[in-house]
Every structure is written in C-alpha cells, then in structure tokens.
Motif scaffolding. Structure first.
Motif, PDB file in Angstrom:
ATOM      1  N   GLN A 166      -6.340   5.812   0.074  1.00 21.02           N
ATOM      2  CA  GLN A 166      -7.182   4.760   0.288  1.00 21.02           C
ATOM      3  C   GLN A 166      -6.974   3.372  -0.823  1.00 21.02           C
ATOM      4  OE1 GLN A 166     -11.231   6.215   0.346  1.00 21.02           O
ATOM      5  NE2 GLN A 166     -11.154   7.165   2.479  1.00 21.02           N
ATOM      6  N   PRO A 174      -0.341   6.751   3.712  1.00 19.79           N
ATOM      7  CA  PRO A 174      -1.615   5.542   3.959  1.00 19.79           C
ATOM      8  C   PRO A 174      -1.154   5.131   5.642  1.00 19.79           C
ATOM      9  CG  PRO A 174      -0.345   4.903   2.173  1.00 19.79           C
ATOM     10  CD  PRO A 174       0.320   6.053   2.611  1.00 19.79           C
ATOM     11  N   LYS A 203      -8.101  11.682  -1.314  1.00 26.13           N
ATOM     12  CA  LYS A 203      -8.492  10.455  -0.329  1.00 26.13           C
ATOM     13  C   LYS A 203      -8.695   9.068  -1.025  1.00 26.13           C
ATOM     14  CE  LYS A 203     -11.477  13.497   2.702  1.00 26.13           C
ATOM     15  NZ  LYS A 203     -12.681  13.839   3.223  1.00 26.13           N
ATOM     16  N   ARG A 204      -9.113   9.155  -2.358  1.00 26.45           N
ATOM     17  CA  ARG A 204      -8.968   7.722  -3.001  1.00 26.45           C
ATOM     18  C   ARG A 204      -7.651   7.218  -3.202  1.00 26.45           C
ATOM     19  NH1 ARG A 204     -13.209  10.445  -5.897  1.00 26.45           N
ATOM     20  NH2 ARG A 204     -12.076  10.778  -7.760  1.00 26.45           N
ATOM     21  N   PRO A 239      -1.260   9.671   8.056  1.00 19.77           N
ATOM     22  CA  PRO A 239      -2.593   9.815   7.310  1.00 19.77           C
ATOM     23  C   PRO A 239      -3.308  10.980   7.720  1.00 19.77           C
ATOM     24  CG  PRO A 239      -2.389   7.627   8.290  1.00 19.77           C
ATOM     25  CD  PRO A 239      -1.168   8.645   8.558  1.00 19.77           C
ATOM     26  N   TRP A 268       1.010   4.200  -3.076  1.00 22.77           N
ATOM     27  CA  TRP A 268       0.982   5.755  -2.590  1.00 22.77           C
ATOM     28  C   TRP A 268       2.264   6.447  -3.114  1.00 22.77           C
ATOM     29  CZ3 TRP A 268       4.444   7.606   1.286  1.00 22.77           C
ATOM     30  CH2 TRP A 268       4.266   8.957   1.662  1.00 22.77           C
ATOM     31  N   LYS A 285      -7.738   3.463  -3.996  1.00 19.30           N
ATOM     32  CA  LYS A 285      -8.768   2.994  -4.643  1.00 19.30           C
ATOM     33  C   LYS A 285      -8.648   3.977  -6.038  1.00 19.30           C
ATOM     34  CE  LYS A 285     -12.570   3.276  -1.024  1.00 19.30           C
ATOM     35  NZ  LYS A 285     -13.527   3.860  -0.415  1.00 19.30           N
ATOM     36  N   GLN A 291       0.703  -1.256  -0.083  1.00 19.23           N
ATOM     37  CA  GLN A 291       0.122   0.101   0.054  1.00 19.23           C
ATOM     38  C   GLN A 291       0.795   1.203   0.065  1.00 19.23           C
ATOM     39  OE1 GLN A 291      -2.322  -1.091   3.554  1.00 19.23           O
ATOM     40  NE2 GLN A 291      -3.919  -1.729   2.128  1.00 19.23           N
TER      41      GLN A 291
END
Length: 186
Positions: free
Chosen positions: A182, A136, A178-179, A116, A17, A184, A13
C-alpha cells in the motif's frame, strides 16, 4: 493504445514496491542490476478489456525483442484497469503464453506474473508466501530468456530462491507486507 492517465503515479508506486520489497529483501537477485542501470521499461496501459491488453502485450513483446538488452533488459507491463480480479488474470496468462507461441517468441521471451491478489494453488488468500508475487497493480513481467539463463548460470543456488523468499515473507509478516504494497511506512 493510449497511455494510462495516471502512468507517472502508477510507475512511482511500482518503483517503490520494487525498492522496498523486491530489492530490499533480495526477492529477485537478478533485479538489482537492471534496476540500478535504469534498464527496466515501465509500460502502463489504459486497456480496459483483456483483448486490448493482449494487443498491448503483443506490441510490448516485439518492442522488447527489437530493443538491445543494453538499453532495455526487461519490461513491466502494468495494467491497472483490466484483470483486477486475480482469477480472470490467472486465466489470461494462458492467452499470454499462447501469444508468445503464435508470435514465434517462445524460448526467446517469457512472462512472469504479479498481481495485488496473487494466490498460489493450495494456499489461503492471506498466506504470507503469496506476497512473493503480489504487486501494487496487475502486471506482466516480460523477460528475455537468454538474460535469464545467463543470470541463473551465475547464481550459486537458484533452486533455493523460492524457499528463501517464502521464509522472508513469513518473517516480514502479512501486516508488514500489506503496508509495503500500500506504500505505507513499515
């Protein structure tokens, strides 16, 4: 100190990012080369208390100093289980800087901060510019001063980076940011 049981997921993750935000939008022009040459150490700790994190930080600082730059340029010390509250994390940064001093590493290494819920003084929590330092997971970025000085000397206008990054954050917008955080699709 034991490795975090979900270290592989946390690293994946974090890499996403870095790729989708930091590198894709050139937030840190100095990050491309160490990332592409696999010279960033990702260390994920299972520490659950600030004093345990401080012990891990001490070990990581010395490990970075002892490792040739050609092998490890920088370290991301990711700590998902401790200092998840931004204000506690922000207070801990004083302890981290004190540790640098106590260990005789001031001027040799430095620590950059990502969280975060990062919030710059004088901003509202959802201001887009806060995302320049949002990650993250809570993390401490350990940097070699000599490498940083060399990179800065080669950059045409290092002073323009923060303002440019704020503009990029505003252009992307909080919902997109934000996506990205996360994991996404945007």
């Amino acid at each position: 100190m034991a490795l975090h049981p979900q270290a592989a997921t946390v690293i994946a993750q974090t890499r996403q990012w870095i790729e989708r935000l930091v590198l894709a939008h050139n937030l840190c022009p100095f990050a491309h080369q160490p990332y592409q040459t696999d010279r960033i150490r990702f260390s994920v700790t299972a520490a659950t208390k600030p004093e345990l994190l401080l012990a891990v930080l001490k070990a990581e600082l010395h490990a970075l100093q002892a490792t040739p730059t050609e092998k490890v340029a920088t370290t991301l010390l990711i700590h998902p289980e401790v200092l998840t509250d931004f204000y506690a994390y922000n207070d801990f940064l004083d302890d981290a800087d004190e540790l640098l001093y106590q260990e005789g590493l001031e001027g040799i290494l430095q620590i950059a901060s990502f969280h975060p819920h990062y919030q710059f003084s004088g901003t509202e929590p959802d201001n887009a510019e806060n995302y320049t330092n949002r990650s993250p997971y809570p993390m401490l970025h350990l940097l070699r001063e000599a490498s940083l000085e060399q990179a800065i000397a080669q950059h045409p206008n290092v002073d323009a980076i923060p303002e440019r990054n704020i503009q990029v954050m505003h252009q992307l917008g909080v919902d997109t940011l934000k996506r990205i955080l996360q994991g996404k699709s945007v």
